[in-house]
Enzyme design. Structure first.
Site, PDB file in Angstrom:
ATOM      1  N   GLU A 275      -1.322  -6.520  -7.722  1.00 60.87           N
ATOM      2  CA  GLU A 275      -2.771  -6.273  -7.682  1.00 60.87           C
ATOM      3  C   GLU A 275      -3.477  -6.770  -8.939  1.00 60.87           C
ATOM      4  O   GLU A 275      -4.667  -6.502  -9.137  1.00 60.87           O
ATOM      5  CB  GLU A 275      -3.040  -4.777  -7.499  1.00 60.87           C
ATOM      6  CG  GLU A 275      -2.542  -4.248  -6.163  1.00 60.87           C
ATOM      7  CD  GLU A 275      -2.980  -2.810  -5.891  1.00 60.87           C
ATOM      8  OE1 GLU A 275      -3.666  -2.212  -6.741  1.00 60.87           O
ATOM      9  OE2 GLU A 275      -2.623  -2.299  -4.826  1.00 60.87           O
TER      10      GLU A 275
ATOM     11  N   LYS B 178      -8.057   1.767   5.209  1.00 58.93           N
ATOM     12  CA  LYS B 178      -7.306   0.508   5.271  1.00 58.93           C
ATOM     13  C   LYS B 178      -7.150   0.226   6.761  1.00 58.93           C
ATOM     14  O   LYS B 178      -6.385   0.916   7.449  1.00 58.93           O
ATOM     15  CB  LYS B 178      -5.917   0.668   4.636  1.00 58.93           C
ATOM     16  CG  LYS B 178      -5.936   0.900   3.123  1.00 58.93           C
ATOM     17  CD  LYS B 178      -4.555   1.287   2.604  1.00 58.93           C
ATOM     18  CE  LYS B 178      -4.497   1.304   1.091  1.00 58.93           C
ATOM     19  NZ  LYS B 178      -3.284   1.980   0.571  1.00 58.93           N
TER      20      LYS B 178
END
Ligand code: PGA
Ligand code: ZN
Length: 417
Positions: free
Chosen positions: A200, A332
């Protein structure tokens, strides 16, 4: 009609970890949509199954043989019909026949194709003319837990949350500066720090949990002062990955310490108070709704957010609402499969005053759709990292949306903080 689906083409591509994933193109009479699927590493147990047995290749085969013929001729404008067709073709409760990621890419590519057929951007098509609010960017700065290798904090993510900026561009600038300052501070703190980053784009460093709090607190305070707006921060504990079910304890390896549920609660309440944390995600393991509720009741001015707890699943969220388990939820879309499923969960969340946090996955592509979904569904926060290509794709798309909206654009107001 302009939005009639004429063709669906699926291919294998890669995410930022180099893992195989699916990309789909949907071609309508007058439009085109493309989407690719992300993948989680610290997944919730109740997420849909990503791929059928046989993985990406099998999913591609099923798209070609089972799904494409069913969708040809349907109207992409009717998202619910497209998504229910996907569920019908699949025929299971967790999408294990076609795979959740196949459903995800088709659902998203379809929405994009419909928007494009009408000459609209996705956020306009889904959100209408009053979708003009930009989310606050929640950005990962230090990685630990399952997102790091070797020695690192046990807490999975230390997240900056600038929430006083007047524009998205300023908020994203603050996050970039915080990330840079933290890198500089880590270099000073540890002689072995070599600038390593996680999937990330957050720093990985051999420091303890508390050291990481000190570093992010200082960076956020300095940048907040320099830019003259509030830069809060928080954490994703991803506590399911610390939980040792047999011992009923959370194992903090870097501290050589185990905490039972009561100690975990006390630990987190102390951290929230000491560091004025604005955001705590997955503070307890994914079946412990009661402890979530306890923390939500006791934590002051803090978003208590469920990710693995809810897995974007409306039923699990309803259970959480009943128990007052949290005040925020991670969205998500690929945890639940289709856009329609996710929209239903968002609606429940917003009806009950939950802050909705549109989110990337640790394994992601340069697909930027979640930027549009955050604006369309009025999510006041987007969690999508600060640096690294797959993250920047989404951040830059939000900058474009803000630019496009001009003086109609405004920033989300995080009322709870
Ligand atoms: P992921 O986790 O690796 O499952 O994407 C990110 C998160 O826990 O928020
Ligand atoms: Zn999480």
């Amino acid at each position: 009609m302009s939005s009639i689906i004429e063709d669906l083409i699926a291919r294998k591509v890669f995410n930022n970890r180099g893992e195989e994933t699916i990309e789909v193109d949907i071609i309508t009479a007058q439009g085109f949509g493309r989407a690719s699927a992300p993948a989680g590493k610290s997944r919730g147990k109740t997420e849909v199954t990503y791929y059928p047995q046989g993985g990406v290749d099998q999913a591609l085969k099923k798209i070609e043989e089972l799904i494409a013929p069913e969708l040809a001729g349907l109207n992409a404008d009717f998202q619910e019909e497209i998504d229910s067709t996907l569920h019908e073709v699949d025929g299971t409760s967790n999408l294990k026949n076609i795979g959740g990621n196949a459903a995800f890419v088709i659902s998203l590519a379809n929405a994009e194709a419909a928007a494009n057929s009408h000459g609209l951007l996705l956020f306009q098509f889904l959100g209408g003319s009053n979708a003009n609010t930009l989310p606050c960017p929640l950005g990962n700065t230090i990685s630990g837990g399952q997102h790091a290798r070797g020695k690192a904090p046990d807490i999975q993510e230390y997240l900056a949350l600038p929430h006083g900026a007047e524009t998205f561009l300023e908020a994203a600038t603050a996050n970039a500066q915080i990330h840079k300052k933290i890198g500089d501070a880590l270099k000073k703190k540890s002689t072995v720090f070599n600038g390593g980053k996680s999937d990330e784009g957050a720093w990985i460093s051999n420091i303890g949990n508390i050291d990481a709090f000190e570093v992010i607190a200082k960076a956020c305070e300095e940048v907040g002062n320099e830019m003259d707006f509030e830069c809060g921060f928080g954490i994703d504990v991803a506590a399911s990955s610390l939980w040792k079910a047999k011992e009923e304890k959370y194992a903090y390896e870097s501290e050589g310490k185990k905490r039972d549920t009561a100690e975990q609660l006390e630990y987190l309440l102390d951290l929230i108070e000491k560091y004025h944390l604005a955001y705590v995600e997955d503070p307890f393991h994914e079946e412990d709704f009661e402890s979530f509720a306890e923390l939500t009741k006791k934590a002051k001015n803090c978003l208590v957010c469920g990710d693995d707890l809810f897995t974007t699943n409306n039923e699990r969220l309803n259970q959480g609402v009943k128990l007052k388990a949290a005040n925020a939820i991670i969205i998500k879309v690929n945890q639940i499969g289709t856009l329609t499923d996710a929209a239903e969960t968002i609606e429940t969340a917003q009806k009950h005053g939950y802050t909705t946090v549109m989110s990337h996955r640790s394994g992601d592509t340069c697909d930027w759709h979640i930027a549009h979904l955050a604006v369309a569904f009025k999510c006041p926060i987007i969690k999508t990292g600060i640096v690294e290509g797959a993250r920047i794709a989404k951040i830059n798309e939000l900058v474009r949306i803000e630019h496009f909206l001009g003086n109609r654009a405004k920033m989300a107001d995080l009322k709870i903080l």
